[in-house]
Design a protein around this motif. Structure first.
Motif, short mmCIF file in Angstrom:
data_model
loop_
_atom_site.label_atom_id
_atom_site.label_comp_id
_atom_site.label_asym_id
_atom_site.label_seq_id
_atom_site.Cartn_x
_atom_site.Cartn_y
_atom_site.Cartn_z
N THR A 44 0.77 -1.13 0.25
CA THR A 44 -0.15 -0.36 -0.34
C THR A 44 1.27 1.71 -0.22
OG1 THR A 44 -0.32 0.15 2.26
CG2 THR A 44 -1.99 -0.63 1.27
N GLY A 45 2.29 1.17 0.58
CA GLY A 45 3.02 2.60 -0.04
C GLY A 45 4.52 2.10 0.82
N ILE A 46 5.36 2.87 0.22
CA ILE A 46 7.30 2.72 0.90
C ILE A 46 7.11 4.22 0.97
CG2 ILE A 46 8.77 2.20 -0.28
CD1 ILE A 46 7.86 0.56 -2.69
N ALA A 47 8.10 3.68 2.44
CA ALA A 47 8.97 5.24 2.85
C ALA A 47 10.16 5.01 2.93
CB ALA A 47 8.23 5.25 4.03
N SER A 48 10.90 5.93 2.61
CA SER A 48 12.66 5.13 2.32
C SER A 48 13.45 6.76 3.04
CB SER A 48 13.17 5.23 0.80
OG SER A 48 14.24 5.08 1.35
N SER A 49 14.36 6.32 4.41
CA SER A 49 14.86 6.95 4.73
C SER A 49 16.36 6.69 4.41
CB SER A 49 16.01 6.69 6.27
OG SER A 49 16.50 5.66 5.84
N LEU A 50 16.58 7.19 2.88
CA LEU A 50 18.01 7.33 1.58
C LEU A 50 17.23 8.59 0.84
CD1 LEU A 50 19.12 3.78 1.50
CD2 LEU A 50 20.20 5.88 3.31
N SER A 51 17.84 9.87 1.02
CA SER A 51 17.44 10.39 0.50
C SER A 51 17.62 10.56 -0.92
CB SER A 51 17.53 12.33 0.48
OG SER A 51 18.89 12.29 1.36
N PRO A 52 19.38 10.22 -1.85
CA PRO A 52 19.28 9.70 -2.25
C PRO A 52 19.36 9.31 -3.76
CG PRO A 52 21.87 9.49 -1.25
CD PRO A 52 20.39 9.65 -0.14
N TYR A 53 18.02 8.47 -2.67
CA TYR A 53 17.95 6.72 -3.31
C TYR A 53 16.07 6.90 -4.51
CZ TYR A 53 22.58 5.54 -2.46
OH TYR A 53 23.41 5.27 -2.24
N ASP A 54 15.92 6.54 -5.53
CA ASP A 54 14.75 6.26 -5.36
C ASP A 54 14.27 5.33 -5.08
OD1 ASP A 54 13.75 9.29 -6.49
OD2 ASP A 54 14.95 9.23 -7.81
N VAL A 55 13.12 4.19 -4.47
CA VAL A 55 12.37 3.57 -4.09
C VAL A 55 11.38 3.14 -5.26
CG1 VAL A 55 12.41 1.51 -2.73
CG2 VAL A 55 14.08 3.05 -2.52
N ARG A 56 10.83 1.84 -5.78
CA ARG A 56 9.92 2.17 -6.44
C ARG A 56 8.87 0.89 -5.98
NH1 ARG A 56 12.88 1.52 -11.51
NH2 ARG A 56 12.51 0.71 -12.14
N CYS A 57 7.77 -0.08 -5.97
CA CYS A 57 7.67 -1.09 -6.08
C CYS A 57 6.51 -1.56 -7.71
CB CYS A 57 7.01 -1.06 -5.50
SG CYS A 57 6.42 -2.92 -4.67
N GLU A 58 7.36 -2.13 -8.12
CA GLU A 58 6.79 -3.62 -9.10
C GLU A 58 5.62 -4.34 -8.26
OE1 GLU A 58 9.18 -3.56 -11.68
OE2 GLU A 58 9.88 -1.73 -12.07
N THR A 59 4.50 -5.35 -9.21
CA THR A 59 4.10 -6.01 -9.12
C THR A 59 4.50 -7.52 -9.96
OG1 THR A 59 2.45 -4.93 -8.12
CG2 THR A 59 1.53 -6.72 -8.86
N VAL A 60 4.86 -8.79 -9.48
CA VAL A 60 5.57 -9.78 -9.94
C VAL A 60 4.50 -10.46 -10.33
CG1 VAL A 60 6.97 -11.89 -9.81
CG2 VAL A 60 8.14 -9.05 -9.51
N THR A 61 3.69 -10.89 -9.13
CA THR A 61 2.31 -12.23 -8.97
C THR A 61 1.69 -11.12 -7.97
OG1 THR A 61 3.46 -13.35 -9.33
CG2 THR A 61 1.45 -13.87 -8.76
N VAL A 62 0.17 -10.65 -7.91
CA VAL A 62 -0.15 -10.06 -7.51
C VAL A 62 -0.73 -10.63 -6.39
CG1 VAL A 62 -2.61 -8.95 -7.72
CG2 VAL A 62 -1.49 -8.48 -9.54
N GLY A 63 -0.54 -10.25 -4.91
CA GLY A 63 -0.79 -10.38 -3.89
C GLY A 63 0.39 -11.88 -3.21
N ARG A 64 0.91 -12.04 -3.60
CA ARG A 64 2.33 -12.55 -3.24
C ARG A 64 3.66 -11.58 -3.95
NH1 ARG A 64 0.94 -16.76 -1.03
NH2 ARG A 64 2.45 -18.24 -1.85
N VAL A 65 4.11 -12.04 -4.31
CA VAL A 65 5.61 -11.38 -4.82
C VAL A 65 5.55 -9.42 -5.86
CG1 VAL A 65 7.65 -11.15 -5.88
CG2 VAL A 65 5.87 -13.74 -5.30
N TYR A 66 6.31 -9.15 -5.04
CA TYR A 66 6.53 -7.69 -5.12
C TYR A 66 7.75 -7.32 -5.42
CZ TYR A 66 1.35 -7.15 -4.01
OH TYR A 66 -0.06 -7.60 -4.10
#
Length: 129
Positions: A44-66
């Motif tokens: 439902t969301g991602i928060a990172s403490s590292l400012s010089p990095y972008d972190v994103r999430c991609e769905t591999v298998t819905v409900g099982r693997v991200y």
């Protein structure tokens, strides 16, 4: 009977090691967040403490693997990288799932260890290498 206790949601690998990076590096690293049981979850969301990095999430298998993908944004600050990316989910036991991130940013010339400390103890010099 033998077995191993495993959490319902795990990171594979259990942390993101970014390695030793040059100050001007644009590096991409990833890991998977996986449901190990019959349970399902959604990120439902991602928060990172590292400012010089972008972190994103991609769905591999819905409900099982991200897949979490971290991309550095140069120029990076010199020194150790220590931070946490928190993956927020809709799973009742794992609403906030912390994942450690670590690495090191170096310039063209660097030394290991990063510091040498010489101090006095009982009027005698002591060196820590």
């Amino acid at each position: 009977m033998e077995g191993e206790a495993v959490a319902s949601i795990v990171a594979q690998p259990d942390r993101m090691y970014l390695g030793t990076l040059p100050v001007d590096a644009a590096v991409t690293q990833s890991l998977d967040v996986v449901a190990t049981s019959n349970a399902t979850f959604r990120v439902t969301g991602i928060a990172s403490s590292l400012s010089p990095y972008d972190v994103r999430c991609e769905t591999v298998t819905v409900g099982r693997v991200y897949s979490l993908i971290a991309v550095s944004r140069p120029p990076l600050p010199l020194g150790a990288i220590h931070g946490t990316t928190t993956v927020n989910t809709d799973h009742p036991k794992y609403a906030a799932f912390p994942i450690p991130l670590a690495g090191r940013v170096v310039d063209e010339l660097y030394a290991t260890p990063e510091e040498i400390v010489i101090e006095m103890r009982n009027a005698k010099p002591v060196a820590r290498l």
